[in-house]
Scaffold this motif. Structure first.
Motif: not given
Length: 316
Positions: A225-227, A249-250, A256-258, A267-268
Motif C-alpha cells: 500500500v505504501k509503495e 488519506y482517502r 488498501q481496500k482495493a 493491477s498495481n
C-alpha cells in the motif's frame, strides 16, 4: 618468502614474484600482468534508472547479477578462458502493473550497451499477434515477429494464453516455432514471456523442456500500500500536481481496500495510474467554472477530486 604486492599511484596493482632461477637464485623483479579495477559506468547508469522505480528490490538484484555474469564472461573470453554460453531468454511472472514491461526495456538497453544485442529495442506482442487462422499461418506470423525483434527483445505478455486451446489449437504451433528460434537464433534476440504467476507455472508444465530454456525467471511481487501511494504521489508530481492531505488519506484507504478485494489479480501501478488520470480530469471539470486561477489552485488535487466509488472503473 611472501610475495610483495605494490600499489601504484594510479591505482594499478602489481604483484611481484620471487622467481627461482636455475641454481637456486631468486629474482625479485619478475612481475605478472597488471590488474585494473573496472569502474562499471554502465552498471551505475542502469542502476540509476532502476533507482527511480519504486520497490522491486529483488528484480534490481537480479539485473545486477545478470550484468556481472555477462561482464565476467567477456573478461574470461578475452583471456582465452572457457566462458558459459550466454542464453538470456527470460520469464517474468506477476500481476499486471508490476513493472514487467518497464524492466524489459531497461534490460534491452543494458544488453545493447554491453554488446549482447545489436539494437536493444522492444517488440511487444500477445496471442493475436502470433496465432493465425489456418495451418502454417501461425508459424509465419511468429517468424515475422522474431524477425522484427532481431537485435532486440520479443516481449510476449499473457504468454500462457498460447497453451489454453489444447493439442489442436494453433497456439501450440506458435510455441513450437518460438522454441526453434530460441535455439537457432539465441544470439540474435532475447525472448521474454510474461504473465500471471499461477498461469505461467501451468503453461510451463505443458511442455517439460520449456522451463529449462529460460535461465532467468523473475518474480514481480505486488506493490505494498505504501509503495502504491508513493507511485501515485510520484505520478502527480511528474504531472505537476500536489495531493492535499485529506486526498492523500482517502487515496491510501481506497488502495488498501482495493488490494484486499482484488488480491488475486490486482493491477498495481495500472490501478493507481487510472485513479491519478481520473482525478486530474475531475479536478479540471471542477476548475473550469472558476474565473481566476493561480498555481496553487491549478496544482492542488482535493479529496473531492478523487471521485471513487465501490464500483469504480479504476478497479480494472
Amino acid at each position: 618468502m611472501e610475495q610483495p604486492i605494490r600499489l601504484k599511484d594510479n591505482g594499478q596493482i602489481n604483484v611481484v614474484l620471487n622467481t627461482v632461477k636455475r641454481g637456486g637464485e631468486v629474482s625479485p623483479n619478475s612481475t605478472i600482468e597488471t590488474v585494473h579495477q573496472p569502474k562499471h559506468e554502465l552498471l551505475v547508469e542502469i542502476e540509476d534508472q532502476l533507482r527511480h522505480l519504486i520497490g522491486m528490490e529483488e528484480i534490481k538484484k537480479m539485473i545486477h547479477e545478470i550484468y556481472a555474469w555477462i561482464f565476467i564472461n567477456k573478461k574470461r573470453e578475452e583471456l582465452n578462458l572457457k566462458a558459459e554460453k550466454q542464453v538470456l531468454h527470460m520469464l517474468f511472472k506477476g500481476n499486471p502493473g508490476t513493472g514487467k514491461t518497464t524492466v524489459a526495456r531497461v534490460i534491452g538497453q543494458l544488453f545493447l550497451k554491453m554488446g549482447v544485442l545489436s539494437k536493444g529495442h522492444l517488440i511487444e506482442a500477445e496471442r493475436a499477434d502470433l496465432v493465425g487462422e489456418y495451418i502454417g499461418h501461425t508459424a509465419q506470423k511468429t517468424r515475422d515477429l522474431v524477425k522484427k525483434a532481431n537485435g532486440g527483445i520479443l516481449f510476449i505478455d499473457e504468454a500462457y494464453s498460447l497453451g489454453r486451446g489444447g493439442e489442436k489449437d494453433f497456439g501450440k504451433e506458435a510455441i513450437d516455432t518460438l522454441v526453434k528460434h530460441m535455439e537457432d537464433k539465441h544470439g540474435d534476440f532475447v525472448l521474454i514471456l510474461a504473465g500471471y504467476s499461477s498461469e505461467m507455472d501451468y503453461f510451463l508444465s505443458l511442455n517439460p523442456g520449456l522451463k529449462s530454456r529460460f535461465p532467468f525467471i523473475l518474480e514481480f511481487q505486488d506493490y505494498s500500500v505504501k509503495e502504491l501511494l508513493d507511485i501515485a504521489k510520484k505520478m502527480f508530481v511528474d504531472r505537476e500536481y500536489i495531493l492535499s492531505r485529506e486526498a492523500e488519506y482517502r487515496l491510501r484507504d481506497y488502495i488498501q481496500k482495493a488490494k484486499l478485494e482484488n488480491r488475486a489479480h490486482f493491477s498495481n501501478g495500472r490501478f493507481v495510474r487510472n485513479i491519478v488520470e481520473k482525478s486530474i480530469r475531475t479536478q479540471a471539470t471542477r476548475l473550469v467554472l472558476e474565473t481566476e486561477f493561480n498555481r496553487e489552485l491549478l496544482m492542488r488535487i482535493e479529496e473531492k477530486d478523487l471521485f471513487i466509488s465501490d464500483k469504480s472503473e479504476t478497479m480494472n
